[in-house]
Design a protein around this motif. Structure first.
Motif, PDB file in Angstrom:
ATOM      1  N   TYR A 103      95.063  75.395  65.530  1.00  0.00           N
ATOM      2  CA  TYR A 103      95.827  75.243  64.288  1.00  0.00           C
ATOM      3  C   TYR A 103      97.317  75.504  64.544  1.00  0.00           C
ATOM      4  O   TYR A 103      98.184  74.879  63.935  1.00  0.00           O
ATOM      5  N   TRP A 106      98.606  72.322  66.053  1.00  0.00           N
ATOM      6  CA  TRP A 106      98.755  71.230  65.069  1.00  0.00           C
ATOM      7  C   TRP A 106     100.039  71.392  64.254  1.00  0.00           C
ATOM      8  O   TRP A 106     100.588  70.412  63.755  1.00  0.00           O
ATOM      9  N   VAL A 110     101.177  67.743  64.295  1.00  0.00           N
ATOM     10  CA  VAL A 110     100.957  66.935  63.081  1.00  0.00           C
ATOM     11  C   VAL A 110     102.279  66.400  62.504  1.00  0.00           C
ATOM     12  O   VAL A 110     102.394  65.197  62.245  1.00  0.00           O
ATOM     13  N   LEU A 113     103.364  63.536  64.760  1.00  0.00           N
ATOM     14  CA  LEU A 113     102.548  62.318  64.589  1.00  0.00           C
ATOM     15  C   LEU A 113     102.937  61.589  63.307  1.00  0.00           C
ATOM     16  O   LEU A 113     102.971  60.361  63.253  1.00  0.00           O
ATOM     17  N   ILE A 143      97.267  72.668  57.207  1.00  0.00           N
ATOM     18  CA  ILE A 143      96.851  73.363  58.427  1.00  0.00           C
ATOM     19  C   ILE A 143      96.796  74.882  58.220  1.00  0.00           C
ATOM     20  O   ILE A 143      95.820  75.537  58.593  1.00  0.00           O
ATOM     21  N   GLY A 146      93.934  75.985  56.158  1.00  0.00           N
ATOM     22  CA  GLY A 146      92.717  75.852  56.974  1.00  0.00           C
ATOM     23  C   GLY A 146      92.614  76.964  58.012  1.00  0.00           C
ATOM     24  O   GLY A 146      91.522  77.465  58.296  1.00  0.00           O
ATOM     25  N   GLY A 164      88.974  75.944  52.542  1.00  0.00           N
ATOM     26  CA  GLY A 164      88.666  74.560  52.925  1.00  0.00           C
ATOM     27  C   GLY A 164      89.005  73.600  51.782  1.00  0.00           C
ATOM     28  O   GLY A 164      89.576  72.529  52.001  1.00  0.00           O
ATOM     29  N   THR A 168      91.903  70.848  51.622  1.00  0.00           N
ATOM     30  CA  THR A 168      91.539  69.452  51.343  1.00  0.00           C
ATOM     31  C   THR A 168      92.446  68.853  50.265  1.00  0.00           C
ATOM     32  O   THR A 168      92.763  67.659  50.307  1.00  0.00           O
ATOM     33  N   TRP A 208      91.318  61.213  61.260  1.00  0.00           N
ATOM     34  CA  TRP A 208      91.835  62.496  60.767  1.00  0.00           C
ATOM     35  C   TRP A 208      90.719  63.233  60.019  1.00  0.00           C
ATOM     36  O   TRP A 208      90.677  64.460  60.008  1.00  0.00           O
ATOM     37  N   PRO A 212      88.076  68.111  59.288  1.00  0.00           N
ATOM     38  CA  PRO A 212      87.347  68.929  58.308  1.00  0.00           C
ATOM     39  C   PRO A 212      85.843  69.005  58.596  1.00  0.00           C
ATOM     40  O   PRO A 212      85.212  70.022  58.279  1.00  0.00           O
ATOM     41  N   TYR A 215      85.424  71.711  61.068  1.00  0.00           N
ATOM     42  CA  TYR A 215      85.711  72.982  60.382  1.00  0.00           C
ATOM     43  C   TYR A 215      84.475  73.482  59.631  1.00  0.00           C
ATOM     44  O   TYR A 215      84.135  74.668  59.684  1.00  0.00           O
ATOM     45  N   THR A 241      93.215  60.812  67.251  1.00  0.00           N
ATOM     46  CA  THR A 241      94.382  60.955  66.350  1.00  0.00           C
ATOM     47  C   THR A 241      95.700  61.092  67.099  1.00  0.00           C
ATOM     48  O   THR A 241      96.761  60.905  66.502  1.00  0.00           O
TER      49      THR A 241
HETATM   50  C1  RET Z   1      91.298  71.619  58.011  1.00  0.00           C
HETATM   51  C2  RET Z   1      90.671  72.676  57.100  1.00  0.00           C
HETATM   52  C3  RET Z   1      89.557  72.148  56.283  1.00  0.00           C
HETATM   53  C4  RET Z   1      90.009  71.057  55.365  1.00  0.00           C
HETATM   54  C5  RET Z   1      90.867  70.039  56.043  1.00  0.00           C
HETATM   55  C6  RET Z   1      91.421  70.266  57.308  1.00  0.00           C
HETATM   56  C7  RET Z   1      92.121  69.117  57.917  1.00  0.00           C
HETATM   57  C8  RET Z   1      92.646  69.064  59.132  1.00  0.00           C
HETATM   58  C9  RET Z   1      93.273  67.904  59.713  1.00  0.00           C
HETATM   59  C10 RET Z   1      93.867  68.104  60.919  1.00  0.00           C
HETATM   60  C11 RET Z   1      94.524  67.120  61.685  1.00  0.00           C
HETATM   61  C12 RET Z   1      94.990  67.447  62.883  1.00  0.00           C
HETATM   62  C13 RET Z   1      95.638  66.579  63.802  1.00  0.00           C
HETATM   63  C14 RET Z   1      96.060  67.148  64.958  1.00  0.00           C
HETATM   64  C15 RET Z   1      96.725  66.454  65.985  1.00  0.00           C
HETATM   65  O1  RET Z   1      97.282  67.034  66.864  1.00  0.00           O
HETATM   66  C16 RET Z   1      92.668  72.180  58.373  1.00  0.00           C
HETATM   67  C17 RET Z   1      90.421  71.500  59.260  1.00  0.00           C
HETATM   68  C18 RET Z   1      91.073  68.744  55.306  1.00  0.00           C
HETATM   69  C19 RET Z   1      93.253  66.579  59.027  1.00  0.00           C
HETATM   70  C20 RET Z   1      95.819  65.140  63.514  1.00  0.00           C
END
Ligand code: RET
Length: 281
Positions: A103, A106, A110, A113, A143, A146, A164, A168, A208, A212, A215, A241
């Motif tokens: 995290y 990211w 993120v 990106l 992030i 999360g 979470g 979201t 992407w 979650p 997670y 990603t």
């Molecule tokens: C978490 C927590 C639970 C809910 C959601 C999440 C989304 C995380 C994402 C992370 C993308 C990371 C990337 C990293 C590249 O280096 C934080 C897991 C929705 C979408 C693209």
């Protein structure tokens, strides 16, 4: 203490399970470091306007590679081999494994990106900055909320699910902003490659969306299958990603560069007729 530790510290692993977990981390950082070279070199084919897209991908690759290298080291050190039982046993009193560093990483990758997207769409400067900033804020909020929640993955699923859901909501805002950026690209993208623009959206959505899932996964059971599947999911998400996304954007920008008359892009796409047109211009 178990409130703050990730699931791999509570599950004994058979040798194949331990090896597959280790392998997924090694593949991830190996691919990142290798593709840093690819992005630096392919950036030379792009016109100045889009060069930063490939350069940012290279920066993301190095940053993620270092973080994943650290994850792999932690995986090695978190278990001791119990020869009598033929199991890798987590050492809770010694080194532990943690996904939390992902995290942290990211937080850097993120926003980078997301910054690539409006540049690749060829948006004018003020709009580019405005959209990159909004996407960056939504991404970091997603992030960090999360990050708080993932500390509950072993013994506080209330915490895991509450944060979470909050995360979201930020993800939904982020996707809205990403969609807005891709839609804004309609005004600036040549018709020949406009199909790519929409495909980038359909590519980002499911890839992407893997994060979650990784997670939430520890709620499916405290077994070695879940421990290994979570690392596999993270690696699939990391490669799609960051790395494949970077390749797609760089190829999209190569075509944009060629259509705008940039000779090395035209040469790279091996279209002699187009080179003739560009040189005459
Ligand atoms: C978490 C927590 C639970 C809910 C959601 C999440 C989304 C995380 C994402 C992370 C993308 C990371 C990337 C990293 C590249 O280096 C934080 C897991 C929705 C979408 C693209």
């Amino acid at each position: 203490m178990d409130n703050y530790l990730n699931l791999p510290n509570f599950v004994e692993l058979s040798d194949p399970a331990w090896t597959l977990g280790s392998l997924s981390l090694v593949v991830a950082y190996g691919a990142c470091f290798a593709f840093a070279i690819y992005f630096v070199l392919s950036s030379f084919q792009l016109s100045q306007r889009y060069r930063l897209v490939a350069v940012l991908s290279a920066v993301v690759m190095v940053s993620a590679g270092l973080s994943l290298f650290r994850e792999a080291m932690m995986w090695d050190r978190a278990y001791v081999w119990d020869a009598a039982r033929m199991l890798h046993v987590p050492m809770l009193d010694g080194d532990t494994f943690s996904n939390a560093y992902r995290y942290g990483n990211w937080t850097i990758t993120v926003p980078l990106l997301l910054c690539q997207l409006p540049i690749a769409m060829g948006l004018p400067r003020p709009e580019l900055h405005k959209r990159a900033l909004r996407m960056g804020i939504a991404g970091i909020a997603m992030i960090w909320t999360g990050l708080v929640g993932q500390f509950g993955e072993v013994s506080d699923w209330g915490l895991l699910n509450l944060w979470g859901i909050v995360s979201t909501l930020f993800f939904a805002w982020l996707l809205w902003e990403v969609w807005g950026t891709i839609r804004a690209g309609a005004a600036t993208t040549p018709a020949e490659i406009d199909g790519w623009r929409k495909n980038i959206w359909w590519y980002m959505l499911p890839t992407w969306g893997l994060y979650p899932l990784a997670y939430a996964m520890p709620q499916l059971g405290q077994t070695e299958t879940i421990v290994v599947a979570q690392q596999f999911l993270f690696t699939t998400a990391d490669i799609t990603t960051k790395l494949v996304y970077g390749v797609i954007l760089a190829r999209f920008c190569l075509r944009r560069s060629a259509l705008e008359g940039h000779v090395s892009a035209i040469e790279a796409l091996a279209d002699p007729a187009a080179i003739g047109r560009a040189v005459r211009r």
